[in-house]
Design a protein around this motif. Structure first.
Motif, PDB file in Angstrom:
ATOM      1  N   UNK A 131       0.905  -1.194  -0.001  1.00 28.63           N
ATOM      2  CA  UNK A 131      -0.113   0.052  -0.036  1.00 28.63           C
ATOM      3  C   UNK A 131       0.829   1.340   0.092  1.00 28.63           C
ATOM      4  N   UNK A 132       1.970   1.311   0.567  1.00 25.58           N
ATOM      5  CA  UNK A 132       2.752   2.399   0.713  1.00 25.58           C
ATOM      6  C   UNK A 132       3.410   2.574  -0.615  1.00 25.58           C
ATOM      7  N   UNK A 133       3.760   1.805  -1.376  1.00 27.37           N
ATOM      8  CA  UNK A 133       4.326   1.965  -2.874  1.00 27.37           C
ATOM      9  C   UNK A 133       3.301   2.679  -3.593  1.00 27.37           C
ATOM     10  N   UNK A 134       1.957   2.002  -3.566  1.00 30.18           N
ATOM     11  CA  UNK A 134       1.078   2.498  -4.256  1.00 30.18           C
ATOM     12  C   UNK A 134       0.715   4.053  -3.815  1.00 30.18           C
ATOM     13  N   UNK A 135       0.626   4.375  -2.654  1.00 30.20           N
ATOM     14  CA  UNK A 135       0.390   5.687  -2.059  1.00 30.20           C
ATOM     15  C   UNK A 135       1.522   6.769  -2.799  1.00 30.20           C
ATOM     16  N   UNK A 136       2.673   6.050  -2.662  1.00 30.58           N
ATOM     17  CA  UNK A 136       3.692   6.812  -3.120  1.00 30.58           C
ATOM     18  C   UNK A 136       3.826   7.182  -4.509  1.00 30.58           C
ATOM     19  N   UNK A 137       3.310   6.279  -5.402  1.00 32.97           N
ATOM     20  CA  UNK A 137       3.032   6.454  -6.886  1.00 32.97           C
ATOM     21  C   UNK A 137       2.012   7.633  -7.236  1.00 32.97           C
ATOM     22  N   UNK A 138       0.829   7.562  -6.342  1.00 32.55           N
ATOM     23  CA  UNK A 138      -0.085   8.558  -6.211  1.00 32.55           C
ATOM     24  C   UNK A 138       0.383   9.998  -5.872  1.00 32.55           C
ATOM     25  N   UNK A 139       1.098  10.010  -4.991  1.00 32.32           N
ATOM     26  CA  UNK A 139       1.735  11.380  -4.601  1.00 32.32           C
ATOM     27  C   UNK A 139       2.591  11.820  -5.829  1.00 32.32           C
ATOM     28  N   UNK A 140       3.494  10.701  -6.430  1.00 32.55           N
ATOM     29  CA  UNK A 140       4.224  11.278  -7.519  1.00 32.55           C
ATOM     30  C   UNK A 140       3.547  11.813  -8.860  1.00 32.55           C
ATOM     31  N   UNK A 141       2.221  11.131  -9.038  1.00 37.03           N
ATOM     32  CA  UNK A 141       1.734  11.481 -10.080  1.00 37.03           C
ATOM     33  C   UNK A 141       1.036  12.583  -9.930  1.00 37.03           C
ATOM     34  N   UNK A 142       0.429  12.886  -8.911  1.00 35.53           N
ATOM     35  CA  UNK A 142      -0.138  14.311  -8.329  1.00 35.53           C
ATOM     36  C   UNK A 142       0.798  15.548  -8.483  1.00 35.53           C
ATOM     37  N   UNK A 143       2.186  14.939  -8.086  1.00 34.04           N
ATOM     38  CA  UNK A 143       3.296  16.180  -8.111  1.00 34.04           C
ATOM     39  C   UNK A 143       3.459  16.244  -9.615  1.00 34.04           C
ATOM     40  N   UNK A 144       3.535  15.279 -10.580  1.00 34.45           N
ATOM     41  CA  UNK A 144       3.717  15.663 -11.900  1.00 34.45           C
ATOM     42  C   UNK A 144       2.550  16.480 -12.414  1.00 34.45           C
ATOM     43  N   UNK A 145       1.499  16.093 -12.130  1.00 37.72           N
ATOM     44  CA  UNK A 145       0.221  16.924 -12.688  1.00 37.72           C
ATOM     45  C   UNK A 145       0.376  18.307 -12.097  1.00 37.72           C
ATOM     46  N   UNK A 146       0.818  18.444 -11.095  1.00 32.95           N
ATOM     47  CA  UNK A 146       0.618  20.148 -10.588  1.00 32.95           C
ATOM     48  C   UNK A 146       2.051  20.845 -11.404  1.00 32.95           C
ATOM     49  N   UNK A 147       2.974  20.150 -11.591  1.00 26.81           N
ATOM     50  CA  UNK A 147       4.151  20.548 -12.231  1.00 26.81           C
ATOM     51  C   UNK A 147       3.740  20.898 -13.815  1.00 26.81           C
ATOM     52  N   UNK A 148       3.088  20.118 -14.424  1.00 24.31           N
ATOM     53  CA  UNK A 148       2.768  20.400 -15.644  1.00 24.31           C
ATOM     54  C   UNK A 148       1.862  21.578 -15.707  1.00 24.31           C
ATOM     55  N   UNK A 149       0.695  21.519 -14.893  1.00 19.67           N
ATOM     56  CA  UNK A 149      -0.385  22.719 -14.856  1.00 19.67           C
ATOM     57  C   UNK A 149       0.454  23.883 -14.532  1.00 19.67           C
ATOM     58  N   UNK A 150       1.415  24.033 -13.938  1.00 24.43           N
ATOM     59  CA  UNK A 150       2.224  25.395 -13.605  1.00 24.43           C
ATOM     60  C   UNK A 150       2.676  26.118 -14.916  1.00 24.43           C
ATOM     61  N   UNK A 151       2.920  25.220 -15.810  1.00 22.06           N
ATOM     62  CA  UNK A 151       3.297  25.843 -17.162  1.00 22.06           C
ATOM     63  C   UNK A 151       2.401  26.409 -18.067  1.00 22.06           C
ATOM     64  N   UNK A 152       1.268  26.242 -17.982  1.00 21.97           N
ATOM     65  CA  UNK A 152       0.071  26.597 -18.496  1.00 21.97           C
ATOM     66  C   UNK A 152      -0.405  27.999 -18.318  1.00 21.97           C
ATOM     67  N   UNK A 153      -1.000  28.721 -19.646  1.00 24.66           N
ATOM     68  CA  UNK A 153      -1.239  30.236 -19.355  1.00 24.66           C
ATOM     69  C   UNK A 153      -2.491  30.184 -18.789  1.00 24.66           C
ATOM     70  N   UNK A 154      -2.893  31.552 -18.473  1.00 19.40           N
ATOM     71  CA  UNK A 154      -4.470  31.684 -18.148  1.00 19.40           C
ATOM     72  C   UNK A 154      -5.185  32.545 -19.072  1.00 19.40           C
ATOM     73  N   UNK A 155      -6.372  32.631 -18.933  1.00 21.80           N
ATOM     74  CA  UNK A 155      -7.175  33.135 -19.903  1.00 21.80           C
ATOM     75  C   UNK A 155      -8.327  33.816 -19.361  1.00 21.80           C
ATOM     76  N   UNK A 156      -8.937  35.001 -19.912  1.00 26.35           N
ATOM     77  CA  UNK A 156     -10.139  35.466 -19.220  1.00 26.35           C
ATOM     78  C   UNK A 156     -11.244  34.801 -19.577  1.00 26.35           C
ATOM     79  N   UNK A 157     -12.579  34.989 -18.701  1.00 28.34           N
ATOM     80  CA  UNK A 157     -13.573  34.348 -19.185  1.00 28.34           C
ATOM     81  C   UNK A 157     -14.249  35.494 -20.088  1.00 28.34           C
ATOM     82  N   UNK A 158     -15.404  34.672 -20.877  1.00 27.04           N
ATOM     83  CA  UNK A 158     -16.161  35.409 -22.059  1.00 27.04           C
ATOM     84  C   UNK A 158     -17.429  34.988 -21.880  1.00 27.04           C
ATOM     85  N   UNK A 159     -18.328  35.894 -22.051  1.00 25.54           N
ATOM     86  CA  UNK A 159     -19.869  35.746 -22.059  1.00 25.54           C
ATOM     87  C   UNK A 159     -20.082  34.824 -23.324  1.00 25.54           C
TER      88      UNK A 159
END
Length: 307
Positions: A131-159
């Motif tokens: 279970x510990x190895x599975x949880x470690x993999x989940x944490x690593x996957x979440x960290x990778x997802x957050x790291x990739x998201x940090x490179x994306x630009x934002x944009x304004x809402x539009x009606x």
């Protein structure tokens, strides 16, 4: 400086401080009653205490209010932007606090007579390895997802509006916007790091709590493993949820591009993690089996009685 500090404290609603303290006190009282005030055997009380701690921790870990963190609502919409800090702090602090209270609610001065007081367990001794190895993999996957998201630009809402598509029809444009990924990443990444550090500290607390009287050393070690199992399954769902929030932010299309739908693969993965952790069974604190010699003696005694 002193006046500024007072002003900041006065701006904080008293209920925002009072309610968490009242909830923590109620949880501690309930768990203490289960483990100390029950008339059942220590084994039954300990199993019920571990189950209740895991259940309350699971209920406190919901990230639903933070699902749309970093998303900018449409203009003139009644939707309020998510308060990212508080929406993330409640589940992360909540699930960890419940498990800390669970350990603190055990009797502090009751030692088993057959356990050496010099024996000191380590956190890795009570952690389920697979279970510990599975949880470690989940944490690593979440960290990778957050790291990739940090490179994306934002944009304004539009009606929302309809524009000609050049083929005699119309295409719908508009939708919610999002803040730049680098502005949301510190919140999600900070929550993930705090969750990981807090989990390690709670595991150390689980390993070093005094043994319970009425349980053998083997049973007491199994109880610690059960508690670690429930803690790891809960924090795995929180870590996966943080990755899903990052995925939801990354999947949002630019409203100026004319896309009205999107798919968040991280959300589906988070649902899968939730189901796996929900169905992952913890060890069971079974009742001790009678010694074979006891049944033989009982059988011979019953034969003598029949004679």
């Amino acid at each position: 400086m002193h006046a500024a500090t007072i002003a900041v404290v006065d701006d904080v609603p008293r209920l925002a401080i009072l309610w968490p303290l009242l909830l923590a006190g109620a949880v501690y009282w309930l768990l203490s009653r289960v483990i100390r005030g029950s008339r059942d055997s220590q084994r039954t009380s300990a199993a019920r205490h571990a189950l209740l701690t895991g259940l309350i921790g699971w209920l406190a870990s919901s990230l639903a209010p933070a699902a749309n963190a970093g998303i900018i609502p449409l203009p003139q919409s009644t939707t309020v932007p998510v308060d990212t800090l508080s929406a993330l702090a409640w589940p992360v602090l909540g699930c960890l606090t419940v498990h800390v209270l669970g350990q603190l609610s055990y009797p502090r001065r009751r030692w088993t007579t057959d356990t050496s007081r010099g024996e000191r367990r380590r956190a890795r001794d009570v952690v389920p390895r697979r279970l510990a190895w599975v949880v470690l993999g989940i944490f690593a996957g979440a960290a990778a997802q957050i790291g990739w998201m940090s490179t994306l630009p934002g944009f304004s809402p539009h009606a929302h509006e309809a524009r000609p598509d050049g083929h005699g029809g119309y295409t719908s444009f508009g939708g919610e916007g999002r803040i730049p990924g680098q502005d949301l990443a510190p919140y999600l990444g900070g929550a993930l790091v705090f969750l990981a550090a807090g989990t390690l500290l709670v595991l150390v607390l689980i390993a070093r709590r005094p043994p319970l009287s009425g349980l053998s050393p083997t049973e007491d070690g199994l109880l610690r493993t059960i508690t670690s199992n429930r803690l790891l399954r809960t924090v795995a769902t929180v870590a996966s949820g943080l990755g899903a929030i990052a995925g939801n932010h990354a999947a949002r299309p630019d409203p100026a591009a004319g896309m009205s739908s999107w798919i968040n693969p991280s959300g589906a993965l988070n649902l899968a993690v939730l189901l796996v952790m929900l169905l992952w069974p913890p060890p069971r604190l079974a009742a001790p089996q009678p010694h074979p010699g006891d049944s033989l003696r009982l059988g011979s005694g019953s034969k003598r009685l029949q004679r």
